[in-house]
Write a protein that holds these residues in place. Structure first.
Motif, PDB file in Angstrom:
ATOM      1  N   GLY A 205       0.817  -1.201   0.000  1.00 27.76           N
ATOM      2  CA  GLY A 205       0.000   0.000   0.000  1.00 27.76           C
ATOM      3  C   GLY A 205       0.851   1.250   0.000  1.00 27.76           C
ATOM      4  O   GLY A 205       2.080   1.198  -0.065  1.00 27.76           O
ATOM      5  N   LYS A 206       0.162   2.383   0.069  1.00 26.08           N
ATOM      6  CA  LYS A 206       0.822   3.689   0.084  1.00 26.08           C
ATOM      7  C   LYS A 206       0.557   4.322   1.450  1.00 26.08           C
ATOM      8  O   LYS A 206      -0.562   4.262   1.969  1.00 26.08           O
ATOM      9  N   TYR A 207       1.609   4.953   1.995  1.00 28.23           N
ATOM     10  CA  TYR A 207       1.538   5.543   3.334  1.00 28.23           C
ATOM     11  C   TYR A 207       2.061   6.976   3.277  1.00 28.23           C
ATOM     12  O   TYR A 207       3.130   7.226   2.725  1.00 28.23           O
ATOM     13  N   GLU A 208       1.294   7.905   3.871  1.00 30.39           N
ATOM     14  CA  GLU A 208       1.665   9.319   3.872  1.00 30.39           C
ATOM     15  C   GLU A 208       2.197   9.715   5.243  1.00 30.39           C
ATOM     16  O   GLU A 208       1.634   9.341   6.271  1.00 30.39           O
ATOM     17  N   HIS A 209       3.283  10.498   5.239  1.00 26.62           N
ATOM     18  CA  HIS A 209       3.941  10.929   6.470  1.00 26.62           C
ATOM     19  C   HIS A 209       3.015  11.810   7.302  1.00 26.62           C
ATOM     20  O   HIS A 209       2.371  12.714   6.785  1.00 26.62           O
ATOM     21  N   VAL A 210       2.967  11.540   8.610  1.00 29.72           N
ATOM     22  CA  VAL A 210       2.161  12.328   9.541  1.00 29.72           C
ATOM     23  C   VAL A 210       3.067  13.171  10.440  1.00 29.72           C
ATOM     24  O   VAL A 210       2.882  14.378  10.569  1.00 29.72           O
TER      25      VAL A 210
ATOM     26  N   SER B  72      12.353  18.559   6.680  1.00 30.60           N
ATOM     27  CA  SER B  72      11.203  19.401   6.346  1.00 30.60           C
ATOM     28  C   SER B  72      10.303  18.773   5.282  1.00 30.60           C
ATOM     29  O   SER B  72       9.263  19.327   4.947  1.00 30.60           O
ATOM     30  N   SER B  73      10.691  17.619   4.755  1.00 30.15           N
ATOM     31  CA  SER B  73       9.884  16.986   3.712  1.00 30.15           C
ATOM     32  C   SER B  73       8.872  16.012   4.313  1.00 30.15           C
ATOM     33  O   SER B  73       9.018  15.575   5.452  1.00 30.15           O
ATOM     34  N   ASN B  74       7.853  15.716   3.556  1.00 28.28           N
ATOM     35  CA  ASN B  74       6.823  14.760   3.957  1.00 28.28           C
ATOM     36  C   ASN B  74       6.829  13.598   2.970  1.00 28.28           C
ATOM     37  O   ASN B  74       6.155  13.648   1.946  1.00 28.28           O
ATOM     38  N   PRO B  75       7.582  12.552   3.285  1.00 28.59           N
ATOM     39  CA  PRO B  75       7.710  11.445   2.331  1.00 28.59           C
ATOM     40  C   PRO B  75       6.451  10.601   2.205  1.00 28.59           C
ATOM     41  O   PRO B  75       5.601  10.578   3.094  1.00 28.59           O
ATOM     42  N   VAL B  76       6.388   9.905   1.086  1.00 34.18           N
ATOM     43  CA  VAL B  76       5.357   8.908   0.848  1.00 34.18           C
ATOM     44  C   VAL B  76       6.077   7.572   0.739  1.00 34.18           C
ATOM     45  O   VAL B  76       7.081   7.455   0.033  1.00 34.18           O
ATOM     46  N   VAL B  77       5.590   6.570   1.462  1.00 37.42           N
ATOM     47  CA  VAL B  77       6.169   5.231   1.417  1.00 37.42           C
ATOM     48  C   VAL B  77       5.207   4.335   0.652  1.00 37.42           C
ATOM     49  O   VAL B  77       4.007   4.333   0.934  1.00 37.42           O
ATOM     50  N   GLU B  78       5.749   3.590  -0.317  1.00 39.12           N
ATOM     51  CA  GLU B  78       4.956   2.619  -1.059  1.00 39.12           C
ATOM     52  C   GLU B  78       5.584   1.246  -0.875  1.00 39.12           C
ATOM     53  O   GLU B  78       6.790   1.086  -1.043  1.00 39.12           O
ATOM     54  N   VAL B  79       4.761   0.271  -0.523  1.00 39.38           N
ATOM     55  CA  VAL B  79       5.222  -1.103  -0.354  1.00 39.38           C
ATOM     56  C   VAL B  79       4.467  -1.962  -1.366  1.00 39.38           C
ATOM     57  O   VAL B  79       3.238  -1.892  -1.449  1.00 39.38           O
TER      58      VAL B  79
ATOM     59  N   SER C 145      -0.010  -1.685  10.613  1.00 39.80           N
ATOM     60  CA  SER C 145      -1.342  -2.009  11.131  1.00 39.80           C
ATOM     61  C   SER C 145      -2.311  -1.812   9.968  1.00 39.80           C
ATOM     62  O   SER C 145      -1.896  -1.485   8.856  1.00 39.80           O
ATOM     63  N   ASP C 146      -3.597  -1.984  10.225  1.00 35.71           N
ATOM     64  CA  ASP C 146      -4.575  -1.845   9.147  1.00 35.71           C
ATOM     65  C   ASP C 146      -4.580  -0.445   8.541  1.00 35.71           C
ATOM     66  O   ASP C 146      -4.879  -0.280   7.360  1.00 35.71           O
ATOM     67  N   ASP C 147      -4.249   0.592   9.343  1.00 34.69           N
ATOM     68  CA  ASP C 147      -4.339   1.961   8.849  1.00 34.69           C
ATOM     69  C   ASP C 147      -3.075   2.786   8.986  1.00 34.69           C
ATOM     70  O   ASP C 147      -3.088   3.986   8.723  1.00 34.69           O
ATOM     71  N   SER C 148      -1.942   2.158   9.405  1.00 31.70           N
ATOM     72  CA  SER C 148      -0.742   2.965   9.601  1.00 31.70           C
ATOM     73  C   SER C 148       0.549   2.160   9.456  1.00 31.70           C
ATOM     74  O   SER C 148       0.539   0.930   9.402  1.00 31.70           O
TER      75      SER C 148
ATOM     76  N   THR D 174      21.028   6.178  19.254  1.00 30.35           N
ATOM     77  CA  THR D 174      20.038   7.204  18.914  1.00 30.35           C
ATOM     78  C   THR D 174      18.882   6.566  18.144  1.00 30.35           C
ATOM     79  O   THR D 174      19.092   5.847  17.173  1.00 30.35           O
ATOM     80  N   THR D 175      17.665   6.839  18.607  1.00 33.24           N
ATOM     81  CA  THR D 175      16.467   6.254  18.007  1.00 33.24           C
ATOM     82  C   THR D 175      15.486   7.357  17.632  1.00 33.24           C
ATOM     83  O   THR D 175      15.376   8.372  18.324  1.00 33.24           O
ATOM     84  N   CYS D 176      14.771   7.154  16.542  1.00 37.78           N
ATOM     85  CA  CYS D 176      13.701   8.076  16.170  1.00 37.78           C
ATOM     86  C   CYS D 176      12.489   7.269  15.703  1.00 37.78           C
ATOM     87  O   CYS D 176      12.600   6.061  15.433  1.00 37.78           O
ATOM     88  N   HIS D 177      11.358   7.936  15.641  1.00 39.96           N
ATOM     89  CA  HIS D 177      10.125   7.322  15.166  1.00 39.96           C
ATOM     90  C   HIS D 177       9.543   8.204  14.065  1.00 39.96           C
ATOM     91  O   HIS D 177       9.549   9.429  14.178  1.00 39.96           O
ATOM     92  N   ARG D 178       9.025   7.544  13.031  1.00 41.71           N
ATOM     93  CA  ARG D 178       8.340   8.242  11.948  1.00 41.71           C
ATOM     94  C   ARG D 178       6.979   7.569  11.777  1.00 41.71           C
ATOM     95  O   ARG D 178       6.881   6.354  11.713  1.00 41.71           O
ATOM     96  N   TYR D 179       5.937   8.397  11.697  1.00 42.83           N
ATOM     97  CA  TYR D 179       4.572   7.899  11.662  1.00 42.83           C
ATOM     98  C   TYR D 179       3.932   8.213  10.313  1.00 42.83           C
ATOM     99  O   TYR D 179       4.042   9.324   9.802  1.00 42.83           O
ATOM    100  N   PHE D 180       3.234   7.211   9.768  1.00 44.38           N
ATOM    101  CA  PHE D 180       2.589   7.316   8.462  1.00 44.38           C
ATOM    102  C   PHE D 180       1.174   6.764   8.554  1.00 44.38           C
ATOM    103  O   PHE D 180       0.933   5.822   9.303  1.00 44.38           O
ATOM    104  N   LYS D 181       0.238   7.353   7.772  1.00 46.59           N
ATOM    105  CA  LYS D 181      -1.118   6.803   7.684  1.00 46.59           C
ATOM    106  C   LYS D 181      -1.300   6.195   6.309  1.00 46.59           C
ATOM    107  O   LYS D 181      -0.754   6.679   5.308  1.00 46.59           O
ATOM    108  N   ARG D 182      -2.072   5.123   6.262  1.00 49.64           N
ATOM    109  CA  ARG D 182      -2.350   4.473   4.982  1.00 49.64           C
ATOM    110  C   ARG D 182      -3.196   5.412   4.133  1.00 49.64           C
ATOM    111  O   ARG D 182      -4.177   5.977   4.591  1.00 49.64           O
ATOM    112  N   ALA D 183      -2.769   5.586   2.884  1.00 46.50           N
ATOM    113  CA  ALA D 183      -3.478   6.514   1.987  1.00 46.50           C
ATOM    114  C   ALA D 183      -4.678   5.837   1.362  1.00 46.50           C
ATOM    115  O   ALA D 183      -4.748   4.650   1.236  1.00 46.50           O
TER     116      ALA D 183
END
Length: 132
Positions: A6-11, A35-42, A108-111, A123-132
């Motif tokens: 699916g496709k996921y948009e950066h939140v 400063s960018s808002n990536p889109v992830v496609e799997v 998950s089903d929506d993210s 050093t750890t970071c988290h990036r959150y995406f919602k399913r488009a």
């Protein structure tokens, strides 16, 4: 089992700038990336998985078969990558000459939640995406 494709948009991202510093990304490219808002496609093509992260600056693409190493280019040179699956997580280890990162992509089903860790510094970071 959760569907990965699916496709996921950066939140939002947490501690992403510190993570980029830890792997040696210079200030100006770091500011552009944060400063960018990536889109992830799997997607899946036969036995080969594709993870594509697109921004206005660049697109990073990984084509892999789980458990088999692949070589990719990073800002600092070449790196070896291995992807594995465990439940609803794609685990990704990347080793370059200068650093090692571990990335967990938890679906998950929506993210999608990405947890990125610079192994040497912790050093750890988290990036959150919602399913488009």
């Amino acid at each position: 089992m959760v569907k990965f494709e699916g496709k996921y948009e950066h939140v939002k991202s947490e501690n992403f700038d510190e993570f980029l510093k830890s792997i040696g990304v210079p200030l100006i490219p770091r500011k552009m990336v944060t400063s960018s808002n990536p889109v992830v496609e799997v997607s899946k093509e036969g036995d080969v998985w594709v993870i594509r992260m697109s921004t206005l600056i660049r697109t990073i693409e990984y084509k892999f078969t789980p458990g088999e190493p692949i070589q990719t280019e990073t800002m600092g040179g070449m790196a070896q990558n291995v992807f594995t699956f465990e439940d609803n997580v794609i685990k990704h280890t990347q080793k370059s000459d200068t650093y090692t990162t571990e990335v967990l992509r938890e679906f998950s089903d929506d993210s999608l939640v990405m947890t990125l860790k610079h192994v040497e510094s912790g050093t750890t970071c988290h990036r959150y995406f919602k399913r488009a």
